[in-house]
Motif scaffolding. Structure first.
Motif, PDB file in Angstrom:
ATOM      1  N   TRP A   1       0.838  -1.204   0.000  1.00  0.00           N
ATOM      2  CA  TRP A   1       0.000   0.000   0.000  1.00  0.00           C
ATOM      3  C   TRP A   1       0.872   1.252   0.000  1.00  0.00           C
ATOM      4  O   TRP A   1       0.637   2.188  -0.758  1.00  0.00           O
ATOM      5  CB  TRP A   1      -0.913  -0.006   1.221  1.00  0.00           C
ATOM      6  CG  TRP A   1      -1.748   1.231   1.324  1.00  0.00           C
ATOM      7  CD1 TRP A   1      -1.469   2.337   2.058  1.00  0.00           C
ATOM      8  CD2 TRP A   1      -2.958   1.505   0.634  1.00  0.00           C
ATOM      9  NE1 TRP A   1      -2.437   3.283   1.878  1.00  0.00           N
ATOM     10  CE2 TRP A   1      -3.368   2.790   1.013  1.00  0.00           C
ATOM     11  CE3 TRP A   1      -3.730   0.775  -0.255  1.00  0.00           C
ATOM     12  CZ2 TRP A   1      -4.534   3.361   0.519  1.00  0.00           C
ATOM     13  CZ3 TRP A   1      -4.894   1.353  -0.745  1.00  0.00           C
ATOM     14  CH2 TRP A   1      -5.281   2.636  -0.358  1.00  0.00           C
ATOM     15  N   ASN A   2       1.890   1.271   0.843  1.00  0.00           N
ATOM     16  CA  ASN A   2       2.782   2.431   0.919  1.00  0.00           C
ATOM     17  C   ASN A   2       3.556   2.627  -0.382  1.00  0.00           C
ATOM     18  O   ASN A   2       3.740   3.762  -0.834  1.00  0.00           O
ATOM     19  CB  ASN A   2       3.737   2.284   2.098  1.00  0.00           C
ATOM     20  CG  ASN A   2       3.026   2.430   3.424  1.00  0.00           C
ATOM     21  OD1 ASN A   2       1.998   3.084   3.529  1.00  0.00           O
ATOM     22  ND2 ASN A   2       3.558   1.796   4.455  1.00  0.00           N
ATOM     23  N   THR A   3       4.001   1.550  -1.000  1.00  0.00           N
ATOM     24  CA  THR A   3       4.713   1.646  -2.276  1.00  0.00           C
ATOM     25  C   THR A   3       3.810   2.236  -3.350  1.00  0.00           C
ATOM     26  O   THR A   3       4.212   3.137  -4.091  1.00  0.00           O
ATOM     27  CB  THR A   3       5.228   0.259  -2.714  1.00  0.00           C
ATOM     28  OG1 THR A   3       6.119  -0.228  -1.707  1.00  0.00           O
ATOM     29  CG2 THR A   3       5.941   0.322  -4.043  1.00  0.00           C
ATOM     30  N   VAL A   4       2.593   1.733  -3.432  1.00  0.00           N
ATOM     31  CA  VAL A   4       1.639   2.248  -4.426  1.00  0.00           C
ATOM     32  C   VAL A   4       1.318   3.711  -4.143  1.00  0.00           C
ATOM     33  O   VAL A   4       1.274   4.536  -5.073  1.00  0.00           O
ATOM     34  CB  VAL A   4       0.359   1.392  -4.447  1.00  0.00           C
ATOM     35  CG1 VAL A   4      -0.737   2.047  -5.259  1.00  0.00           C
ATOM     36  CG2 VAL A   4       0.661   0.002  -4.984  1.00  0.00           C
ATOM     37  N   SER A   5       1.131   4.051  -2.894  1.00  0.00           N
ATOM     38  CA  SER A   5       0.826   5.443  -2.531  1.00  0.00           C
ATOM     39  C   SER A   5       1.958   6.383  -2.921  1.00  0.00           C
ATOM     40  O   SER A   5       1.723   7.460  -3.475  1.00  0.00           O
ATOM     41  CB  SER A   5       0.559   5.566  -1.030  1.00  0.00           C
ATOM     42  OG  SER A   5      -0.583   4.861  -0.673  1.00  0.00           O
ATOM     43  N   ARG A   6       3.199   5.984  -2.640  1.00  0.00           N
ATOM     44  CA  ARG A   6       4.345   6.827  -3.005  1.00  0.00           C
ATOM     45  C   ARG A   6       4.442   6.986  -4.524  1.00  0.00           C
ATOM     46  O   ARG A   6       4.667   8.089  -5.029  1.00  0.00           O
ATOM     47  CB  ARG A   6       5.635   6.249  -2.443  1.00  0.00           C
ATOM     48  CG  ARG A   6       5.837   6.507  -0.965  1.00  0.00           C
ATOM     49  CD  ARG A   6       7.250   6.156  -0.521  1.00  0.00           C
ATOM     50  NE  ARG A   6       7.590   4.763  -0.753  1.00  0.00           N
ATOM     51  CZ  ARG A   6       7.348   3.770   0.084  1.00  0.00           C
ATOM     52  NH1 ARG A   6       6.760   4.024   1.236  1.00  0.00           N
ATOM     53  NH2 ARG A   6       7.711   2.543  -0.205  1.00  0.00           N
ATOM     54  N   ALA A   7       4.262   5.893  -5.245  1.00  0.00           N
ATOM     55  CA  ALA A   7       4.333   5.961  -6.710  1.00  0.00           C
ATOM     56  C   ALA A   7       3.218   6.841  -7.260  1.00  0.00           C
ATOM     57  O   ALA A   7       3.445   7.641  -8.171  1.00  0.00           O
ATOM     58  CB  ALA A   7       4.247   4.564  -7.309  1.00  0.00           C
ATOM     59  N   TYR A   8       2.028   6.706  -6.695  1.00  0.00           N
ATOM     60  CA  TYR A   8       0.901   7.514  -7.156  1.00  0.00           C
ATOM     61  C   TYR A   8       1.142   8.989  -6.871  1.00  0.00           C
ATOM     62  O   TYR A   8       0.922   9.844  -7.734  1.00  0.00           O
ATOM     63  CB  TYR A   8      -0.384   7.046  -6.479  1.00  0.00           C
ATOM     64  CG  TYR A   8      -1.605   7.762  -6.979  1.00  0.00           C
ATOM     65  CD1 TYR A   8      -2.142   7.461  -8.217  1.00  0.00           C
ATOM     66  CD2 TYR A   8      -2.216   8.754  -6.221  1.00  0.00           C
ATOM     67  CE1 TYR A   8      -3.250   8.129  -8.697  1.00  0.00           C
ATOM     68  CE2 TYR A   8      -3.322   9.416  -6.685  1.00  0.00           C
ATOM     69  CZ  TYR A   8      -3.849   9.100  -7.907  1.00  0.00           C
ATOM     70  OH  TYR A   8      -4.942   9.771  -8.377  1.00  0.00           O
ATOM     71  N   ASN A   9       1.610   9.302  -5.673  1.00  0.00           N
ATOM     72  CA  ASN A   9       1.897  10.705  -5.336  1.00  0.00           C
ATOM     73  C   ASN A   9       2.988  11.276  -6.228  1.00  0.00           C
ATOM     74  O   ASN A   9       2.904  12.434  -6.657  1.00  0.00           O
ATOM     75  CB  ASN A   9       2.290  10.826  -3.864  1.00  0.00           C
ATOM     76  CG  ASN A   9       1.110  10.656  -2.955  1.00  0.00           C
ATOM     77  OD1 ASN A   9      -0.015  10.959  -3.313  1.00  0.00           O
ATOM     78  ND2 ASN A   9       1.353  10.151  -1.760  1.00  0.00           N
ATOM     79  N   SER A  10       3.989  10.491  -6.515  1.00  0.00           N
ATOM     80  CA  SER A  10       5.058  10.933  -7.403  1.00  0.00           C
ATOM     81  C   SER A  10       4.517  11.242  -8.794  1.00  0.00           C
ATOM     82  O   SER A  10       4.855  12.252  -9.404  1.00  0.00           O
ATOM     83  CB  SER A  10       6.142   9.863  -7.478  1.00  0.00           C
ATOM     84  OG  SER A  10       7.120  10.202  -8.419  1.00  0.00           O
ATOM     85  N   ARG A  11       3.664  10.361  -9.279  1.00  0.00           N
ATOM     86  CA  ARG A  11       3.073  10.581 -10.604  1.00  0.00           C
ATOM     87  C   ARG A  11       2.188  11.825 -10.616  1.00  0.00           C
ATOM     88  O   ARG A  11       2.206  12.599 -11.576  1.00  0.00           O
ATOM     89  CB  ARG A  11       2.276   9.367 -11.030  1.00  0.00           C
ATOM     90  CG  ARG A  11       1.702   9.529 -12.415  1.00  0.00           C
ATOM     91  CD  ARG A  11       1.153   8.274 -12.961  1.00  0.00           C
ATOM     92  NE  ARG A  11       0.644   8.519 -14.293  1.00  0.00           N
ATOM     93  CZ  ARG A  11       0.034   7.633 -15.007  1.00  0.00           C
ATOM     94  NH1 ARG A  11      -0.134   6.429 -14.534  1.00  0.00           N
ATOM     95  NH2 ARG A  11      -0.415   7.933 -16.192  1.00  0.00           N
ATOM     96  N   LEU A  12       1.413  12.026  -9.557  1.00  0.00           N
ATOM     97  CA  LEU A  12       0.580  13.231  -9.470  1.00  0.00           C
ATOM     98  C   LEU A  12       1.442  14.493  -9.513  1.00  0.00           C
ATOM     99  O   LEU A  12       1.106  15.467 -10.189  1.00  0.00           O
ATOM    100  CB  LEU A  12      -0.250  13.226  -8.202  1.00  0.00           C
ATOM    101  CG  LEU A  12      -1.524  12.408  -8.198  1.00  0.00           C
ATOM    102  CD1 LEU A  12      -2.196  12.486  -6.839  1.00  0.00           C
ATOM    103  CD2 LEU A  12      -2.464  12.855  -9.279  1.00  0.00           C
TER     104      LEU A  12
END
Length: 101
Positions: free
Chosen positions: A83-94
């Protein structure tokens, strides 16, 4: 969808918005919808509990044996790490998308 429709109705009808502008607004709307889904933490614990329970508990009983306890702990740790990995990747993409706008 009312907000989505109303965002475009004034500009499209008057011919003032071009395709590129509409595409950018669609991207923003999708990003907002994805962020809202990502931030809905109320569903996350239930999904994690269900998945880990199904994976780790063979026969439900009055208590958990040591192997079930370890399995549950490791499953929940892996779930939270993912979950944390996906969240970080998503925030980075945003952030990258916002920089492009």
């Amino acid at each position: 969808m009312d907000n989505f429709t109303s965002d475009f109705s004034s500009g499209v009808g008057s011919g003032k918005m071009d395709t590129g502008t509409i595409m950018e607004q669609v991207k923003v709307q999708i990003a907002v919808a994805n962020a809202q889904e990502l931030l809905q933490a109320s569903n996350r614990p239930a999904r994690m509990t269900d998945k880990c329970f199904k994976k780790c508990i063979g026969k439900p009983g009055g208590s958990l044996d040591n192997s079930e306890q370890k399995c549950i702990a490791m499953c929940m740790d892996r779930y939270m790490d993912a979950w944390n990995t996906v969240s970080r990747a998503y925030n980075s993409r945003l952030q990258r998308e916002r920089a492009r706008i």
